[in-house]
Design a protein around this motif. Structure first.
Motif, PDB file in Angstrom:
ATOM      1  N   PHE A 259       0.865  -1.185   0.000  1.00 59.74           N
ATOM      2  CA  PHE A 259       0.000   0.000   0.000  1.00 59.74           C
ATOM      3  C   PHE A 259       0.896   1.227   0.000  1.00 59.74           C
ATOM      4  N   GLN A 260       0.286   2.330  -0.351  1.00 60.86           N
ATOM      5  CA  GLN A 260       1.030   3.579  -0.603  1.00 60.86           C
ATOM      6  C   GLN A 260       2.110   3.874   0.442  1.00 60.86           C
ATOM      7  N   VAL A 261       3.277   4.256  -0.064  1.00 60.26           N
ATOM      8  CA  VAL A 261       4.376   4.674   0.796  1.00 60.26           C
ATOM      9  C   VAL A 261       4.564   6.165   0.607  1.00 60.26           C
ATOM     10  N   ASN A 262       4.718   6.909   1.696  1.00 58.34           N
ATOM     11  CA  ASN A 262       4.984   8.335   1.541  1.00 58.34           C
ATOM     12  C   ASN A 262       6.472   8.546   1.288  1.00 58.34           C
ATOM     13  N   GLY A 315      -4.084  14.203   1.000  1.00 60.44           N
ATOM     14  CA  GLY A 315      -5.392  13.806   0.505  1.00 60.44           C
ATOM     15  C   GLY A 315      -5.494  12.338   0.147  1.00 60.44           C
ATOM     16  N   TRP A 316      -4.376  11.651  -0.009  1.00 58.70           N
ATOM     17  CA  TRP A 316      -4.486  10.221  -0.336  1.00 58.70           C
ATOM     18  C   TRP A 316      -4.623   9.421   0.953  1.00 58.70           C
ATOM     19  N   SER A 317      -5.251   8.282   0.834  1.00 57.95           N
ATOM     20  CA  SER A 317      -5.351   7.405   1.993  1.00 57.95           C
ATOM     21  C   SER A 317      -5.431   5.975   1.505  1.00 57.95           C
ATOM     22  N   GLU A 346      10.107   9.973  18.438  1.00 59.89           N
ATOM     23  CA  GLU A 346      11.218  10.370  17.570  1.00 59.89           C
ATOM     24  C   GLU A 346      11.693   9.179  16.756  1.00 59.89           C
ATOM     25  N   SER A 347      12.045   9.450  15.489  1.00 59.28           N
ATOM     26  CA  SER A 347      12.483   8.364  14.622  1.00 59.28           C
ATOM     27  C   SER A 347      14.003   8.338  14.527  1.00 59.28           C
ATOM     28  N   LEU A 348      14.507   7.362  13.809  1.00 60.73           N
ATOM     29  CA  LEU A 348      15.943   7.253  13.572  1.00 60.73           C
ATOM     30  C   LEU A 348      16.450   8.370  12.678  1.00 60.73           C
ATOM     31  N   GLN A 349      15.514   9.000  11.984  1.00 61.29           N
ATOM     32  CA  GLN A 349      15.878   9.985  10.981  1.00 61.29           C
ATOM     33  C   GLN A 349      16.602  11.182  11.580  1.00 61.29           C
ATOM     34  N   ALA A 350      17.704  11.562  10.949  1.00 58.13           N
ATOM     35  CA  ALA A 350      18.439  12.725  11.447  1.00 58.13           C
ATOM     36  C   ALA A 350      17.798  14.011  10.942  1.00 58.13           C
ATOM     37  N   ALA A 353      11.131  16.784   7.853  1.00 57.53           N
ATOM     38  CA  ALA A 353      10.075  17.460   8.584  1.00 57.53           C
ATOM     39  C   ALA A 353       9.304  16.511   9.495  1.00 57.53           C
ATOM     40  N   PHE A 354       9.224  15.237   9.140  1.00 54.84           N
ATOM     41  CA  PHE A 354       8.310  14.345   9.877  1.00 54.84           C
ATOM     42  C   PHE A 354       9.056  13.341  10.734  1.00 54.84           C
ATOM     43  N   ARG A 355      10.255  13.715  11.166  1.00 54.48           N
ATOM     44  CA  ARG A 355      11.030  12.717  11.887  1.00 54.48           C
ATOM     45  C   ARG A 355      10.585  12.590  13.344  1.00 54.48           C
ATOM     46  N   PRO A 382      10.774  -2.249   5.112  1.00 53.66           N
ATOM     47  CA  PRO A 382      11.609  -1.085   5.439  1.00 53.66           C
ATOM     48  C   PRO A 382      10.897   0.237   5.135  1.00 53.66           C
ATOM     49  N   ASP A 383      10.180   0.291   4.002  1.00 59.62           N
ATOM     50  CA  ASP A 383       9.545   1.553   3.625  1.00 59.62           C
ATOM     51  C   ASP A 383       8.353   1.913   4.516  1.00 59.62           C
ATOM     52  N   HIS A 384       7.726   0.912   5.120  1.00 60.01           N
ATOM     53  CA  HIS A 384       6.598   1.214   6.020  1.00 60.01           C
ATOM     54  C   HIS A 384       7.056   1.365   7.464  1.00 60.01           C
ATOM     55  N   GLY A 385       8.368   1.382   7.710  1.00 60.12           N
ATOM     56  CA  GLY A 385       8.839   1.776   9.039  1.00 60.12           C
ATOM     57  C   GLY A 385       9.516   0.713   9.873  1.00 60.12           C
ATOM     58  N   PRO A 396      -3.806  12.069  11.340  1.00 60.23           N
ATOM     59  CA  PRO A 396      -3.175  12.276  10.045  1.00 60.23           C
ATOM     60  C   PRO A 396      -1.925  11.399   9.924  1.00 60.23           C
ATOM     61  N   GLY A 397      -1.629  10.974   8.690  1.00 55.27           N
ATOM     62  CA  GLY A 397      -0.482  10.093   8.452  1.00 55.27           C
ATOM     63  C   GLY A 397       0.801  10.599   9.086  1.00 55.27           C
ATOM     64  N   VAL A 398       0.951  11.910   9.083  1.00 54.43           N
ATOM     65  CA  VAL A 398       2.186  12.516   9.557  1.00 54.43           C
ATOM     66  C   VAL A 398       2.458  12.196  11.030  1.00 54.43           C
ATOM     67  N   ASN A 400       1.942   9.261  12.294  1.00 48.85           N
ATOM     68  CA  ASN A 400       2.262   7.832  12.388  1.00 48.85           C
ATOM     69  C   ASN A 400       3.736   7.606  12.073  1.00 48.85           C
ATOM     70  N   THR A 401       4.570   8.021  12.994  1.00 54.34           N
ATOM     71  CA  THR A 401       6.020   8.032  12.778  1.00 54.34           C
ATOM     72  C   THR A 401       6.568   6.636  12.460  1.00 54.34           C
ATOM     73  N   LYS A 402       7.407   6.590  11.429  1.00 50.60           N
ATOM     74  CA  LYS A 402       8.049   5.332  11.032  1.00 50.60           C
ATOM     75  C   LYS A 402       9.469   5.272  11.617  1.00 50.60           C
ATOM     76  N   TRP A 403      10.067   4.102  11.628  1.00 50.81           N
ATOM     77  CA  TRP A 403      11.445   3.877  12.107  1.00 50.81           C
ATOM     78  C   TRP A 403      11.643   4.514  13.493  1.00 50.81           C
ATOM     79  N   VAL A 404      10.738   4.190  14.408  1.00 54.74           N
ATOM     80  CA  VAL A 404      10.754   4.836  15.725  1.00 54.74           C
ATOM     81  C   VAL A 404      12.013   4.442  16.504  1.00 54.74           C
TER      82      VAL A 404
HETATM   83  N1  LIG Z   1      10.129   8.923  10.305  1.00 55.46           N
HETATM   84  C1  LIG Z   1       9.165   9.288   9.442  1.00 55.46           C
HETATM   85  N2  LIG Z   1       7.898   8.895   9.668  1.00 55.46           N
HETATM   86  C2  LIG Z   1       6.919   9.236   8.821  1.00 55.46           C
HETATM   87  C3  LIG Z   1       7.183  10.035   7.687  1.00 55.46           C
HETATM   88  C4  LIG Z   1       8.527  10.439   7.466  1.00 55.46           C
HETATM   89  O1  LIG Z   1       8.850  11.122   6.488  1.00 55.46           O
HETATM   90  N3  LIG Z   1       9.494  10.049   8.361  1.00 55.46           N
HETATM   91  N4  LIG Z   1       6.136  10.416   6.853  1.00 55.46           N
HETATM   92  C5  LIG Z   1       4.821  10.483   7.503  1.00 55.46           C
HETATM   93  C6  LIG Z   1       3.741  10.746   6.585  1.00 55.46           C
HETATM   94  S1  LIG Z   1       3.585  12.345   6.043  1.00 55.46           S
HETATM   95  C7  LIG Z   1       2.809   9.797   6.242  1.00 55.46           C
HETATM   96  S2  LIG Z   1       1.481  10.170   5.273  1.00 55.46           S
HETATM   97  C8  LIG Z   1       2.960   8.399   6.688  1.00 55.46           C
HETATM   98  C9  LIG Z   1       2.897   7.457   5.508  1.00 55.46           C
HETATM   99  O2  LIG Z   1       3.090   6.144   5.910  1.00 55.46           O
HETATM  100  P1  LIG Z   1       3.407   5.022   4.820  1.00 55.46           P
HETATM  101  O3  LIG Z   1       4.567   5.507   4.007  1.00 55.46           O
HETATM  102  O4  LIG Z   1       3.681   3.769   5.564  1.00 55.46           O
HETATM  103  O5  LIG Z   1       2.162   4.913   3.992  1.00 55.46           O
HETATM  104  O6  LIG Z   1       4.164   8.205   7.402  1.00 55.46           O
HETATM  105  C10 LIG Z   1       4.511   9.222   8.288  1.00 55.46           C
HETATM  106  N5  LIG Z   1       5.644   8.812   9.069  1.00 55.46           N
END
Ligand SMILES: Nc1nc2c(c(=O)[nH]1)N[C@H]1C(S)=C(S)[C@@H](COP(=O)(O)O)O[C@H]1N2
Ligand SMILES: [Mo]
Length: 413
Positions: A259-262, A315-317, A346-350, A353-355, A382-385, A396-398, A400-404
């Motif tokens: 499914f969609q990866v941001n 706008g996508w979901s 906080e994510s692993l990301q250095a 904007a969304f770390r 890896p791409d979903h976190g 909002p997706g933003v 839902n932090t990935k790579w926590v």
């Molecule tokens: N660490 C981290 N988490 C992040 C992001 C990111 O850039 N970095 N993007 C966010 C945004 S804007 C969205 S919409 C969702 C998208 O999750 P997906 O890529 O698994 O669909 O992850 C969020 N989590």
């Protein structure tokens, strides 16, 4: 006698037989309804970002009173942001032809002489400057944001936010002044009345389309944008119809993570070395101190499942995905918070904007809010976190932090 082409300042310059109060009024009434919905769903999106947990999620400078915050964004129903933001973006795109046609319909007035007739007229023109400028600004920044994948990550948010207030203030004044006349015009014309007023061309060119036909043309343009945009709120075949949605980043692909990866892991600069089982640790801090957990530690905790979508501000979901992981409130309890407080994630990301993101206590406390380890029955991609990401209902997706990498409970306000 010399045949001189009139200047735009002369009414004779404008020759389209389509212009007139009826065309302008109908478009104006459509915009009255549409822009009101855009403003409300926009404010809802603002609320959904948890602006009261400043300055993590909302870094708008000097927002003062405009940063008012009516209510805490709920976690029920879990598809709430998917709906409100899908409506905001899809409706915004759909209204573009209407906005452009409306501006076209009144353009002779821009050139009318004398430019200023009185103080009231001067004020009215100033408000129109804010109205037209604000409207074009909001539509342009909105489209750039969803099409070009955040050309201005840090600044889109305050620009679109302040622009919205300027635009809407001018819009309210304009609507209050013009709506009664627009309604009267539409009624009069429906009763078989004649066109009148300053927008009617004094020397019209021969018509190539009727007024009604021109309106259908605008509506057709809107319909075309709608059917090529709305699919962004769905997946599978419907998503394929969203021809105007940028599929930047990674293609969704197939399988459990299909499914969609941001932002991809590569884009975010996340390397496999940082996320390996022997290197990655989750640092959890709270009232009783700090614990560091491996992925195996997390897997030994109680795991729970929740079916939740990803719904982006763009706008996508996606439809609901099955996430499985540790409840955020269980992690809060691990560091001494029986009553869940706010959390900074906080994510692993250095960089980027969304770390990091802040979640409110009620979001942490919701039993469906997870630090997910799995999605749709398999390890996170890896791409979903991978190895762990946050997923919160209706957020909002933003958020839902990935790579926590780190969760800090309490002390956010
Ligand atoms: N660490 C981290 N988490 C992040 C992001 C990111 O850039 N970095 N993007 C966010 C945004 S804007 C969205 S919409 C969702 C998208 O999750 P997906 O890529 O698994 O669909 O992850 C969020 N989590
Ligand atoms: Mo997003």
């Amino acid at each position: 006698m010399r045949d001189r082409r009139p200047l735009p300042t002369s009414p004779g310059f404008w020759r389209s037989p389509v212009r007139g109060s009826w065309f302008t009024s109908v478009l104006g009434l459509v915009l009255l309804a549409g822009i009101t919905v855009l403003f409300v769903t926009g404010l809802l999106s603002y609320a959904a970002y948890n602006p009261n947990l400043s300055p993590v999620n909302d870094q708008t400078p000097g927002k003062g009173l405009l940063g008012f915050y009516l209510f805490a964004w709920p976690t029920h129903p879990h598809w709430l942001y998917r709906l409100t933001q899908g409506v905001h973006v899809t409706l915004g795109i759909t209204l573009i032809p209407v906005l452009l046609a409306k501006l076209w319909s009144v353009v002779p007035r821009l050139f009318a002489l004398p430019p200023v007739r009185s103080v009231t007229h001067a004020l009215e023109r100033l408000s129109l400057l804010l109205l037209v400028g604000g409207g074009l600004f909001e539509f342009t920044t909105g489209v750039l944001n969803i099409q070009l994948d955040y050309v201005f990550p840090g600044s889109f948010y305050p620009l679109h936010f302040y622009g919205a207030w300027v635009f809407f203030a001018a819009f309210v004044a304009h609507a209050a002044l013009k709506t009664p006349a627009a309604v009267r015009t539409v009624r009069r014309m429906r009763a078989g009345g004649e066109e009148e007023g300053d927008l009617v061309a004094p020397r019209p060119a021969p018509p190539t389309v009727s007024r009604r036909g021109a309106l259908w043309l605008v509506g057709g343009g809107s319909l075309l944008l709608f059917v090529t945009s709305a699919g962004r709120s769905f997946d599978g075949l419907l998503r394929q119809t969203a021809l105007l949605t940028p599929h930047g980043g990674a293609e969704p692909g197939s399988g459990p993570g299909g499914f969609q990866v941001n932002k991809t892991a590569a884009y975010a600069g996340i390397t496999p070395a940082e996320t390996r089982a022997d290197t990655w640790r989750l640092t959890v801090t709270g009232r009783t101190g700090t614990v560091r957990l491996t992925r195996a530690d997390l897997e030994r905790m109680a795991l729970h499942s929740a079916a939740l979508p990803i719904a982006c501000v763009e706008g996508w979901s996606t439809s609901d995905q099955w996430w499985r992981g540790v409840r955020l409130r269980d992690l809060a309890a691990l560091v001494g918070h029986g009553d869940p407080p706010d959390v900074l994630v906080e994510s692993l990301q250095a960089h980027g904007a969304f770390r990091r993101a802040a979640l409110r206590a009620d979001q942490v406390g919701d039993p469906r809010s997870l630090l997910a380890l799995y999605v749709n029955g398999e390890d996170l991609t890896p791409d979903h976190g991978h190895p762990a990401r946050v997923i919160v209902p209706a957020a909002p997706g933003v958020l839902n932090t990935k790579w926590v990498a780190r969760l800090t409970f309490g002390e956010l306000r």
